[in-house]
Design a protein around this motif. Structure first.
Motif, short mmCIF file in Angstrom:
data_model
loop_
_atom_site.label_atom_id
_atom_site.label_comp_id
_atom_site.label_asym_id
_atom_site.label_seq_id
_atom_site.Cartn_x
_atom_site.Cartn_y
_atom_site.Cartn_z
N PRO A 200 0.71 -1.22 0.01
CA PRO A 200 0.11 -0.08 -0.01
C PRO A 200 0.85 1.13 -0.14
CG PRO A 200 -0.89 -1.51 1.75
CD PRO A 200 0.46 -2.03 1.07
N LYS A 201 0.38 2.31 -0.62
CA LYS A 201 1.01 3.55 -0.98
C LYS A 201 1.33 4.00 0.68
CE LYS A 201 1.01 8.03 -3.07
NZ LYS A 201 0.19 8.87 -3.86
N GLY A 202 2.38 4.57 0.97
CA GLY A 202 2.78 5.29 2.28
C GLY A 202 3.14 4.14 3.42
N VAL A 203 3.17 2.91 3.07
CA VAL A 203 3.54 1.88 4.07
C VAL A 203 5.01 1.71 3.57
CG1 VAL A 203 3.37 -0.41 4.62
CG2 VAL A 203 1.43 0.86 4.06
N PRO A 204 6.04 1.70 5.00
CA PRO A 204 7.38 1.50 4.51
C PRO A 204 7.59 0.12 4.02
CG PRO A 204 6.94 2.45 6.80
CD PRO A 204 5.53 2.05 6.14
N LEU A 205 8.80 0.02 3.40
CA LEU A 205 9.27 -1.26 2.91
C LEU A 205 9.67 -2.19 4.05
CD1 LEU A 205 9.95 -1.97 -0.17
CD2 LEU A 205 12.35 -1.57 0.26
N PRO A 206 8.88 -3.36 3.84
CA PRO A 206 8.94 -4.41 5.16
C PRO A 206 10.22 -5.31 4.87
CG PRO A 206 7.39 -5.05 3.42
CD PRO A 206 7.94 -3.63 3.19
#
Length: 472
Positions: A158-164
């Motif tokens: 999702p947009k705005g979610v940091p790279l996991p």
């Protein structure tokens, strides 16, 4: 000198090798003025081999570090307990969800703007007015992380979610330096690179460093990093996008990377710390024992130092460092680049003391990262001179972490650095058996760094071939 190298092989080499005596003498006893004049082609030569190129630019390394921090969701400010990242685990993709990526997709170039910023320049200059190579290694580590970010593409994130993800440095292959005498501290340094191989969670990254000075590009180094993708909490591996070979150039690069993967696995098993020294190396150890033992003496504990030699135990320097939070990642562990910088700089100090002059770094070999360094531990770096021949000296620098509460000491890294001098150096000699192993290992590293490592038949394999020949 090379005559010393020739003598150290002894008659054991003659028994093992099928070469003619004349050819063996040409290889081992020829004494050109400097060892550096013997150039042999290999895959790391800067001006040879296929290269991926693109027009993509990532700005300065300061901007690269900022984008990495933003994409990772790392806030500015230190907390003794790291900010939780467990919520990102739900966004970790399955491997089959990840689209293939080409090498060109990850290729980019970043700049160290030494020409335009006096403030930045001061961080990269040493007391001699030259570029600090430890700082360059630190930047290469950050750039390798950036290439990982560019390679990994998650369509469902999702947009705005940091790279996991958490990207960690597993090892650094041989890093060879050239044209250091032409490297200017007041000119921009260009860093470029791309993914050159990818497994399920590990990536090989090829990085080039060059500088535009006086209208021409000067190659400085080519480095190959192996990075590992971990999940957001750094508790397990994470899948990455597979490589899709784009064109003939990428195909050649991939094939070279596959060969390096095989070499890494075989080299780890071939270490003198994992298997006994080879026959000619045992002869070398015996020769050293004879040279340092008094004649007609039964006192096995008495050793004598030959002329123009130094004991290995007297050729070392150590320092203890508190790795402050400014050098940490999201898990409050210290960046691998910071460790490399510190190792290069204490090695430079030890080499300078041994030479009595300014050394020139020729090669850094096989940096492995065995354990993370937490920000609340102390870091000890010890630089040992383990081998010297003619105008070259080989250092082994060991990094250890100290837990002040428990008193536990753990080795986290070993660095091998080869320096060149402008004069013939004293020979360094071991006293203990452990130092003998260091000596043999250091000798291997120096010969490998200078492309002088000869090939020796394995006696077990030779025996097998003989048996097969008889049976047929």
């Amino acid at each position: 000198m090379l005559c010393t190298l020739a003598r150290s092989f002894g008659t054991a080499l003659a028994r093992r090798s099928s070469w003619s005596t004349a050819r063996r003498r040409r290889l081992l006893a020829t004494s050109p003025p400097p060892l550096a004049s013997q150039q042999m082609p290999r895959s790391y030569t800067l001006d040879n081999g296929p290269k991926v190129k693109s027009d993509h630019r990532s700005g300065t390394m300061v901007e690269v570090a900022r984008v990495i921090r933003e994409q990772s969701g790392v806030d500015v400010g230190y907390h003794t307990i790291p900010k939780p990242r467990d919520h990102l685990l739900q966004h970790e993709p399955k491997r089959e969800e990840l689209p293939p990526r080409t090498m060109l997709d990850s290729h980019t170039t970043a700049i160290l703007p030494l020409s335009s910023s006096e403030l930045i320049r001061e961080s990269y200059v040493n007391h001699l007015g030259r570029v600090r190579l430890g700082r360059i290694m630190e930047e290469l580590d950050m750039f390798a992380v950036w290439i990982c970010h560019r390679h990994v593409k998650l369509p469902k994130l999702p947009k705005g979610v940091p790279l996991p993800y958490t990207f960690v440095t597993l090892l650094v292959d041989k890093v060879e330096f050239t044209n250091l005498e032409r490297l200017q501290v007041n000119q921009d340094i260009e860093i470029s690179g791309h993914i050159s191989w990818a497994g399920r969670s590990s990536m090989e990254i090829t990085i080039y460093v060059r500088q535009l000075a006086h209208g021409e590009y000067i190659d400085v180094t080519k480095a190959i990093f192996v990075m590992v993708a971990r999940n957001a909490t750094n508790t397990g591996p994470a899948p990455i996008n597979p490589i899709e070979v784009g064109d003939e150039t990428e195909k050649l690069i991939w094939e070279q990377a596959e060969k390096r993967q095989k070499v890494r696995k075989s080299s780890a098993m071939d270490s003198v710390f994992n298997s006994p020294p080879r026959e000619h190396e045992q002869a070398l150890m015996y020769e050293i024992l004879k040279r340092t033992t008094p004649a007609n003496s039964m006192d096995l504990n008495k050793r004598v130092l030959p002329p123009k030699c130094r004991w290995m135990e007297d050729s070392m320097q150590s320092t203890m460092i508190a790795p402050f939070p400014e050098n940490r990642n999201a898990q409050n562990t210290i960046f691998g680049g910071y460790l490399m910088r510190q190792a290069v700089e204490i090695s430079f100090i030890m080499a300078s003391i041994y030479l009595g002059d300014r050394p020139t770094l020729r090669c850094i070999s096989d940096i492995s990262f065995m354990h993370p360094v937490h920000v609340d531990r102390f870091l000890q770096l010890t630089a040992h001179v383990v081998y010297a021949a003619q105008n070259y000296v080989q250092l082994m620098t060991v990094a250890q972490i100290w837990d002040a509460k428990s008193g536990k000491v753990q080795t986290t890294n070993v660095f091998y650095l080869t320096y060149r001098a402008d004069k013939v150096l004293d020979e360094v000699l071991p006293r203990s058996y452990r130092e003998m192993l260091w000596y043999v290992h250091g000798r291997r590293k120096l010969l490998g760094a200078l492309h002088l490592q000869p090939e020796y038949p394995d006696p077990i394999e030779v025996a097998k071939e003989s048996s097969n020949h008889i049976s047929t």
